[in-house]
Write a protein that holds these residues in place. Structure first.
Motif, PDB file in Angstrom:
ATOM      1  N   CYS A  85       0.833  -1.208   0.000  1.00 53.30           N
ATOM      2  CA  CYS A  85       0.000   0.000   0.000  1.00 53.30           C
ATOM      3  C   CYS A  85       0.865   1.254   0.000  1.00 53.30           C
ATOM      4  CB  CYS A  85      -0.887   0.024   1.232  1.00 53.30           C
ATOM      5  SG  CYS A  85      -1.853  -1.465   1.477  1.00 53.30           S
ATOM      6  N   GLU A  86       1.940   1.196   0.813  1.00 55.48           N
ATOM      7  CA  GLU A  86       2.749   2.394   1.002  1.00 55.48           C
ATOM      8  C   GLU A  86       3.671   2.687  -0.178  1.00 55.48           C
ATOM      9  OE1 GLU A  86       3.730   0.613   4.659  1.00 55.48           O
ATOM     10  OE2 GLU A  86       3.343   2.448   5.803  1.00 55.48           O
ATOM     11  N   ALA A  87       3.692   1.797  -1.164  1.00 58.09           N
ATOM     12  CA  ALA A  87       4.453   2.072  -2.382  1.00 58.09           C
ATOM     13  C   ALA A  87       3.868   3.305  -3.068  1.00 58.09           C
ATOM     14  CB  ALA A  87       4.424   0.869  -3.318  1.00 58.09           C
ATOM     15  N   CYS A  88       2.549   3.453  -3.040  1.00 57.02           N
ATOM     16  CA  CYS A  88       1.897   4.618  -3.649  1.00 57.02           C
ATOM     17  C   CYS A  88       1.471   5.640  -2.593  1.00 57.02           C
ATOM     18  CB  CYS A  88       0.670   4.188  -4.448  1.00 57.02           C
ATOM     19  SG  CYS A  88       1.038   3.011  -5.763  1.00 57.02           S
ATOM     20  N   HIS A  89       1.020   5.155  -1.437  1.00 57.55           N
ATOM     21  CA  HIS A  89       0.449   6.069  -0.439  1.00 57.55           C
ATOM     22  C   HIS A  89       1.490   6.701   0.472  1.00 57.55           C
ATOM     23  CE1 HIS A  89      -3.855   5.225  -1.239  1.00 57.55           C
ATOM     24  NE2 HIS A  89      -3.417   4.034  -1.605  1.00 57.55           N
ATOM     25  N   GLY A  90       2.729   6.240   0.406  1.00 57.95           N
ATOM     26  CA  GLY A  90       3.778   6.824   1.226  1.00 57.95           C
ATOM     27  C   GLY A  90       3.794   6.251   2.634  1.00 57.95           C
ATOM     28  N   THR A 105      -3.136  11.874   2.545  1.00 52.84           N
ATOM     29  CA  THR A 105      -3.612  12.456   1.286  1.00 52.84           C
ATOM     30  C   THR A 105      -3.574  11.390   0.199  1.00 52.84           C
ATOM     31  OG1 THR A 105      -1.363  13.229   0.941  1.00 52.84           O
ATOM     32  CG2 THR A 105      -2.941  14.849   1.748  1.00 52.84           C
ATOM     33  N   LYS A 106      -4.512  11.503  -0.729  1.00 58.68           N
ATOM     34  CA  LYS A 106      -4.539  10.541  -1.830  1.00 58.68           C
ATOM     35  C   LYS A 106      -3.376  10.812  -2.769  1.00 58.68           C
ATOM     36  CE  LYS A 106      -9.246   8.953  -2.199  1.00 58.68           C
ATOM     37  NZ  LYS A 106     -10.455   8.854  -3.009  1.00 58.68           N
ATOM     38  N   PRO A 107      -2.763   9.778  -3.268  1.00 60.61           N
ATOM     39  CA  PRO A 107      -1.666   9.989  -4.220  1.00 60.61           C
ATOM     40  C   PRO A 107      -2.204  10.611  -5.509  1.00 60.61           C
ATOM     41  CG  PRO A 107      -1.808   7.681  -3.531  1.00 60.61           C
ATOM     42  CD  PRO A 107      -3.014   8.360  -3.015  1.00 60.61           C
ATOM     43  N   ASP A 108      -1.350  11.362  -6.186  1.00 64.71           N
ATOM     44  CA  ASP A 108      -1.726  11.989  -7.451  1.00 64.71           C
ATOM     45  C   ASP A 108      -2.171  10.907  -8.437  1.00 64.71           C
ATOM     46  OD1 ASP A 108      -0.374  14.683  -9.337  1.00 64.71           O
ATOM     47  OD2 ASP A 108      -1.525  13.002 -10.157  1.00 64.71           O
ATOM     48  N   PRO A 109      -3.396  10.985  -8.944  1.00 62.87           N
ATOM     49  CA  PRO A 109      -3.908   9.891  -9.779  1.00 62.87           C
ATOM     50  C   PRO A 109      -3.326   9.851 -11.186  1.00 62.87           C
ATOM     51  CG  PRO A 109      -5.541  11.613  -9.600  1.00 62.87           C
ATOM     52  CD  PRO A 109      -4.386  12.040  -8.747  1.00 62.87           C
ATOM     53  N   ARG A 110      -2.335  10.662 -11.458  1.00 63.31           N
ATOM     54  CA  ARG A 110      -1.661  10.568 -12.756  1.00 63.31           C
ATOM     55  C   ARG A 110      -0.155  10.330 -12.556  1.00 63.31           C
ATOM     56  NH1 ARG A 110      -2.668  11.554 -18.133  1.00 63.31           N
ATOM     57  NH2 ARG A 110      -0.824  12.133 -19.344  1.00 63.31           N
ATOM     58  N   ALA A 111       0.469  11.226 -11.780  1.00 70.99           N
ATOM     59  CA  ALA A 111       1.920  11.131 -11.579  1.00 70.99           C
ATOM     60  C   ALA A 111       2.324   9.795 -10.947  1.00 70.99           C
ATOM     61  CB  ALA A 111       2.401  12.287 -10.717  1.00 70.99           C
ATOM     62  N   GLY A 139      -5.363  14.377 -17.706  1.00 69.73           N
ATOM     63  CA  GLY A 139      -6.425  13.846 -16.871  1.00 69.73           C
ATOM     64  C   GLY A 139      -5.948  12.667 -16.052  1.00 69.73           C
ATOM     65  N   PRO A 140      -6.684  12.370 -14.983  1.00 76.15           N
ATOM     66  CA  PRO A 140      -6.252  11.286 -14.095  1.00 76.15           C
ATOM     67  C   PRO A 140      -6.467   9.915 -14.737  1.00 76.15           C
ATOM     68  CG  PRO A 140      -8.375  12.173 -13.396  1.00 76.15           C
ATOM     69  CD  PRO A 140      -7.907  13.030 -14.539  1.00 76.15           C
ATOM     70  N   CYS A 141      -5.545   9.006 -14.480  1.00 75.08           N
ATOM     71  CA  CYS A 141      -5.653   7.636 -15.004  1.00 75.08           C
ATOM     72  C   CYS A 141      -6.878   6.950 -14.410  1.00 75.08           C
ATOM     73  CB  CYS A 141      -4.409   6.845 -14.635  1.00 75.08           C
ATOM     74  SG  CYS A 141      -2.888   7.656 -15.146  1.00 75.08           S
ATOM     75  N   THR A 142      -7.263   7.406 -13.194  1.00 69.92           N
ATOM     76  CA  THR A 142      -8.378   6.765 -12.491  1.00 69.92           C
ATOM     77  C   THR A 142      -9.724   7.055 -13.158  1.00 69.92           C
ATOM     78  OG1 THR A 142      -8.303   8.654 -10.998  1.00 69.92           O
ATOM     79  CG2 THR A 142      -7.302   6.622 -10.223  1.00 69.92           C
ATOM     80  N   ALA A 143      -9.728   7.942 -14.169  1.00 72.38           N
ATOM     81  CA  ALA A 143     -10.967   8.176 -14.905  1.00 72.38           C
ATOM     82  C   ALA A 143     -11.407   6.890 -15.610  1.00 72.38           C
ATOM     83  CB  ALA A 143     -10.774   9.310 -15.917  1.00 72.38           C
ATOM     84  N   HIS A 145      -9.266   3.721 -15.163  1.00 72.37           N
ATOM     85  CA  HIS A 145      -8.734   2.553 -14.454  1.00 72.37           C
ATOM     86  C   HIS A 145      -9.024   2.635 -12.966  1.00 72.37           C
ATOM     87  CE1 HIS A 145      -6.312   1.266 -17.937  1.00 72.37           C
ATOM     88  NE2 HIS A 145      -6.034   2.552 -18.110  1.00 72.37           N
ATOM     89  N   GLN A 146      -9.251   1.483 -12.372  1.00 74.85           N
ATOM     90  CA  GLN A 146      -9.296   1.367 -10.922  1.00 74.85           C
ATOM     91  C   GLN A 146      -7.860   1.325 -10.425  1.00 74.85           C
ATOM     92  OE1 GLN A 146     -11.060   0.298  -8.157  1.00 74.85           O
ATOM     93  NE2 GLN A 146     -13.166   0.555  -8.875  1.00 74.85           N
ATOM     94  N   ALA A 147      -7.515   2.179  -9.466  1.00 71.62           N
ATOM     95  CA  ALA A 147      -6.120   2.195  -9.011  1.00 71.62           C
ATOM     96  C   ALA A 147      -5.726   0.884  -8.326  1.00 71.62           C
ATOM     97  CB  ALA A 147      -5.894   3.359  -8.067  1.00 71.62           C
ATOM     98  N   HIS A 148      -6.646   0.344  -7.525  1.00 70.12           N
ATOM     99  CA  HIS A 148      -6.285  -0.829  -6.732  1.00 70.12           C
ATOM    100  C   HIS A 148      -6.370  -2.132  -7.515  1.00 70.12           C
ATOM    101  CE1 HIS A 148      -7.358   2.037  -3.382  1.00 70.12           C
ATOM    102  NE2 HIS A 148      -6.093   1.768  -3.188  1.00 70.12           N
ATOM    103  N   SER A 149      -7.177  -2.117  -8.565  1.00 70.97           N
ATOM    104  CA  SER A 149      -7.321  -3.316  -9.389  1.00 70.97           C
ATOM    105  C   SER A 149      -7.481  -2.831 -10.824  1.00 70.97           C
ATOM    106  CB  SER A 149      -8.548  -4.114  -8.936  1.00 70.97           C
ATOM    107  OG  SER A 149      -8.666  -5.269  -9.713  1.00 70.97           O
ATOM    108  N   PRO A 150      -6.352  -2.538 -11.480  1.00 71.94           N
ATOM    109  CA  PRO A 150      -6.362  -1.621 -12.617  1.00 71.94           C
ATOM    110  C   PRO A 150      -6.831  -2.178 -13.959  1.00 71.94           C
ATOM    111  CG  PRO A 150      -4.154  -2.367 -12.195  1.00 71.94           C
ATOM    112  CD  PRO A 150      -5.029  -3.044 -11.198  1.00 71.94           C
ATOM    113  N   SER A 151      -7.849  -2.979 -13.963  1.00 71.09           N
ATOM    114  CA  SER A 151      -8.456  -3.282 -15.249  1.00 71.09           C
ATOM    115  C   SER A 151      -9.385  -2.114 -15.567  1.00 71.09           C
ATOM    116  CB  SER A 151      -9.238  -4.581 -15.178  1.00 71.09           C
ATOM    117  OG  SER A 151     -10.105  -4.537 -14.074  1.00 71.09           O
ATOM    118  N   LEU A 152      -9.883  -2.010 -16.796  1.00 73.93           N
ATOM    119  CA  LEU A 152     -10.789  -0.911 -17.136  1.00 73.93           C
ATOM    120  C   LEU A 152     -12.059  -1.043 -16.309  1.00 73.93           C
ATOM    121  CD1 LEU A 152     -10.411  -0.701 -21.005  1.00 73.93           C
ATOM    122  CD2 LEU A 152      -9.603   0.932 -19.324  1.00 73.93           C
TER     123      LEU A 152
END
Lengths: 153, 254
Positions: A85-90, A105-111, A139-143, A145-152
């Motif tokens: 989890c902390e790989a992205c969330h710090g 804080t939520k990680p930047d959904p693009r960077a 735009g954010p990738c999360t538009a 993709h699901q961040a936690h389970s990144p299929s469309l």
């Protein structure tokens, strides 16, 4: 033999000098060598505890999923199953211990995504990579993709 | 003598069994309920090692970032306990690869070799936690040492800052902390691994390229990794007893 003891005074003086010298060495060594030195090897045993005393900043996978079971389940479904989890969330040990009121804080959904998935010729060929400008210019990738389970989604 | 051999053996047997039980019970009384008390860390039960899978490293720099956060390492790139190098091996000159590591890989790697001939790969670097470490051998005061569980550590209260070890390390893994003027290096997150956690860099590695392993634990996956992969250590000719095993290491890596 009698000849030998004729000058015993010299011998006594020398003996006293030696004893004083040895005593001085022992006392000096006692003062200079720190406690625990040599217990495990040529170092101060207490140094191990000094290093261990450093505070933990990354709480670790097992700690996060104790509370966030829903996310853990979701993540287990997809390709991000083995990412901590902390790989992205710090680092969030203070959050996990409940010591601070700070809301993570939520990680930047693009960077955050692009940090790994931007195409680079040095990356292993099997790793999924995109050219951000071609794939989605902004735009954010999360538009999509699901961040936690990144299929469309 | 009215005691038979049978009586004697019976009595002795009972005594041995019961005293063992009593000792066990007494342990439980002294230490409280066994499941409530975390198992104390025993130095001699561990022998720490590390594996790095070159074929899995994507050069994201998460490890470099996490290491600096976890261990309060100064942010300037020359102070890194771990860093990632990018290799570009030109087929015309395989002996002399091009190596770069912008900011130690802290911000990742902007594309540089696209469209060029040759092979490219990332090599994460860190302290190899050598079993017979040159840095330990040169320390004049016993401030740096190999711990009984196989981690090379520094006694900061004892270090003079003489820099002998910085020069002696064949892997360039040491630096002088500008805040304390004492030497600093990877501790293999000793404060974490002795509490049952993995290192910060392994915790955040998204592809599992970095793995901590305990060679004294027969159930540790490191044994399967070392058995199933063709691993190599860095600079084996130096006989440092390095315990950082690389899978897929190219011969051009220095």
């Amino acid at each position: 033999m009698r000849h030998f003891f004729e000058h015993k005074e010299h011998l006594v003086r020398m003996a006293v000098l030696f004893v004083v010298g040895i005593l001085a060495f022992v006392v000096f060594r006692e003062i200079m060598v720190p406690a625990g030195f040599g217990e495990y090897g040529h170092f101060r045993a207490g140094a191990l505890d000094d290093v261990r005393a450093h505070p933990v900043k990354y709480a670790g996978q097992a700690t996060c999923v104790q509370c966030h079971t829903d996310i853990a389940e979701q993540r287990a479904q997809g390709k991000h199953a083995h990412i901590g989890c902390e790989a992205c969330h710090g680092p969030l040990a203070t959050h996990a211990e409940g010591k601070s009121d700070e809301v993570p804080t939520k990680p930047d959904p693009r960077a955050t995504c692009l940090r790994c998935h931007t195409q680079n010729v040095t990356k292993p060929k099997t790793f999924p990579q995109i050219v951000p400008a071609e794939h989605s210019a902004e735009g954010p990738c999360t538009a999509c993709h699901q961040a936690h389970s990144p299929s469309l989604s | 003598m009215d005691e038979t051999r049978r009586d004697f053996l019976l009595k002795t047997g009972k005594f041995i069994v019961l005293s063992a039980a009593a000792a066990g019970a007494w342990e439980a009384v002294v230490h409280g309920q066994p499941d409530r008390v975390p198992e104390a860390y025993r130095l001699l039960d561990h022998w720490w090692a590390f594996t790095i899978d070159i074929d899995k490293c994507i050069g994201c720099g998460n490890c470099v970032y996490a290491c600096k956060k976890e261990n309060d390492v100064p942010l300037e790139p020359q102070f890194s306990r771990t860093w990632v190098e990018r290799y570009h091996v030109n087929p015309d000159d395989m002996e002399h690869p091009e190596v770069d590591s912008p900011d130690g890989g802290y911000f990742g790697f902007p594309e540089k070799y696209a469209g060029q001939d040759g092979k490219n790969f990332f090599v994460p670097k860190m302290c190899n936690h050598c079993a017979t470490s040159p840095c330990v051998q040169v320390c004049p005061v016993g401030a740096t040492f190999e711990s009984p569980d196989g981690v090379v550590l520094v006694d900061k209260s004892y270090c003079l800052g003489c820099r002998y070890c910085v020069q002696a390390c064949p892997y360039g893994c040491r630096f002088i902390d500008p805040r304390t003027s004492t030497v600093d290096k990877c501790t293999l997150c000793y404060h974490r691994i002795t509490k049952g956690l993995t290192t910060a860099c392994c915790e955040v590695c998204p592809t599992g390229a970095r793995q901590l392993g305990d060679l004294k634990n027969p159930n540790d996956p490191i044994h399967a990794f070392l058995r199933d992969h063709k691993v190599q250590i860095l600079k084996p000719q130096m006989a440092t007893g390095a315990k950082c095993y690389y899978n897929g290491l190219d011969g051009s890596v220095r």
